[in-house]
Design an enzyme around this catalytic site. Structure first.
Site, PDB file in Angstrom:
ATOM      1  N   ASN A  83       0.864  -1.158  -0.018  1.00 39.64           N
ATOM      2  CA  ASN A  83      -0.207  -0.045   0.018  1.00 39.64           C
ATOM      3  C   ASN A  83       0.755   1.288   0.027  1.00 39.64           C
ATOM      4  O   ASN A  83       0.432   2.456  -0.733  1.00 39.64           O
ATOM      5  CB  ASN A  83      -0.994  -0.053   1.247  1.00 39.64           C
ATOM      6  CG  ASN A  83      -2.266  -0.809   1.039  1.00 39.64           C
ATOM      7  OD1 ASN A  83      -2.603  -1.261  -0.272  1.00 39.64           O
ATOM      8  ND2 ASN A  83      -3.052  -1.059   2.097  1.00 39.64           N
ATOM      9  N   CYS A  94      -7.559   2.427   3.108  1.00 44.31           N
ATOM     10  CA  CYS A  94      -6.561   1.903   3.125  1.00 44.31           C
ATOM     11  C   CYS A  94      -5.046   2.926   3.265  1.00 44.31           C
ATOM     12  O   CYS A  94      -4.312   2.901   4.327  1.00 44.31           O
ATOM     13  CB  CYS A  94      -6.165   0.802   2.319  1.00 44.31           C
ATOM     14  SG  CYS A  94      -7.464  -0.662   2.340  1.00 44.31           S
TER      15      CYS A  94
END
Length: 434
Positions: A211, A263
């Site tokens: 991420n 996220c």
């Protein structure tokens, strides 16, 4: 196999429904009685394309169940997944693991026989060790293996991502646990999906590193977009030119107002905190977080400049799109949450529309919410596109122009071609293009 899924949020509900569609018997558990009753009645608490039909099909087939009581489901489970929230902790940016640890305590008192306890929630390195300690403290005799199995689901394409993933990562050194996880994901072997078995801590870090890298890629192209505007280049052509390089790839090279969602913001911040605690700072990621936060706040200046360059006192700004991306109702860290208040602070009245941005009504104050893009355009001094929903890509621009006070379009997602829009008589501003 029998699966218990603790948590019916985005990750838990999608994962539970997909495991059921693989043929497993899945019970999704949540303490929110209202949410469970809604699911039992066929309602879906989140917007995700195709999820309603997937849930209904598996409930009807007798493979998917919902309950507030964990005891029976956990007792009979071969694998218990922890899929609860891990939001940023107030004050320090660390991941709040209170829900994860509470779930671990509850699971410990209910397991019967060998059980794999799987963290599906995004958790910092070492969380699996703590879960193991909690279970051992509550139930010293419990026969469990704690496994890391991070999710890689994109909102708006989550079902496809679960069923046809780039990879599945499983963190465990326990051979019995590996066998259970292989069986759970066995349908993916037919598609030759890579399943990577690693140590638990490595698996936990893979999620954060992935991420963070994507967030950094987005931030990179956004800074290149600013440079393109300064020197008269086209960021879309730059992105294509570098994206064709196999070492770089074309994904996540779309310039815009900055990343948001459930996220990237919290995971980059949590990784920064973890790295600092380990005395191994990740300076690229620290800069990514800083630049992205500043970018979202700065986007309102594009609108001000496009309207009159001073302020927006007495002006009406129409906003199309409020969620952090299309095909989701998720408002977490959406750029609109920074941009809209900044427009209001500059004196503007704001009217807005988003196909699924229902939560925005609770999060954005003093905004007039409209029923469609044309209601938003009526009487507006500028029209601002923040989220690239498909229905905004083919607007009747002649109608839009007639409805507006001034034909000013600020396109933060570059969904229109400058020459086409200007030929329609609009004053057009985009990102990273002359």
């Amino acid at each position: 196999m029998h699966v218990a899924m603790i948590g019916t949020g985005y990750v838990g509900l999608v994962s539970g429904a997909c495991f059921a569609d693989f043929g497993h018997t899945v019970t999704c558990i949540d303490k929110d009685a209202g949410k469970i009753e809604r699911l039992k009645a066929g309602g879906i608490p989140i917007y995700e394309p195709g999820l309603d039909a997937l849930v209904a099909r598996n409930v009807e087939a007798g493979r998917l169940f919902f309950t507030t009581e964990a005891a029976e489901a956990v007792k009979n489970a071969d694998a218990v997944f922890i899929a609860v929230g891990t939001p940023s902790r107030r004050g320090d940016g660390h991941a709040d693991l209170s829900y994860v640890y509470a779930a671990a305590e509850e699971i410990a008192g209910l397991v019967d026989g060998f059980t794999v306890v799987v963290t599906k929630s995004t958790v910092p390195v070492g969380t699996g060790d703590e879960i193991e300690k909690i279970i051992a403290r509550v139930r010293p005799d419990a026969d469990v293996a704690v496994v890391s199995n991070p999710e890689f689901l994109r909102e708006g394409a989550a079902i496809e991502d679960f069923k046809r993933p780039d990879r599945v990562v499983v963190g465990t050194d326990d051979e019995r646990a590996r066998a259970v996880m292989r069986e759970l994901y066995r349908p993916l072997y037919l598609n030759e999906t890579p399943i990577q078995f690693t140590g638990r801590r490595t698996s936990e870090l893979i999620k954060y590193a992935g991420n963070a890298f994507l967030a950094m890629k987005i931030t990179f192209i956004n800074e290149i977009a600013d440079l393109c505007e300064a020197v008269g280049a086209d960021v879309q052509q730059v992105a294509r030119g570098i994206g064709l390089d196999g070492r770089i790839g074309s994904k996540f090279l779309n310039a815009g107002p900055g990343y948001g969602g459930s996220c990237f913001p919290k995971d980059t911040l949590a990784l920064v905190r973890t790295a600092r605690d380990a005395n191994s700072p990740v300076q690229l990621i620290e800069t990514t977080v800083k630049v992205n936060d500043e970018r979202k706040k700065a986007m309102a200046q594009k609108v001000i400049k496009a309207v009159d360059g001073q302020d927006l006192t007495g002006k009406t700004i129409g906003v199309l799109g409020l969620t952090f991306k299309p095909n989701t109702d998720d408002m977490r860290d959406a750029p609109s949450l920074d941009i809209v208040p900044a427009l209001q602070a500059a004196g503007a009245s704001v009217q807005a529309f988003d196909p699924e941005g229902h939560e925005a009504k609770h999060m954005l104050k003093h905004v007039q919410f409209k029923d469609d893009p044309y209601d938003v355009a009526e009487g507006a001094d500028a029209l601002l596109i923040i989220t690239e929903w498909d229905e905004f890509r083919a607007l009747d621009l002649d109608r839009i122009k007639l409805l507006m006070n001034k034909p000013v379009l600020v396109d933060l997602r570059n969904i229109y071609k400058p020459d086409d829009i200007r030929a329609r008589g609009f004053d057009y501003t985009s990102v990273g293009r002359a």
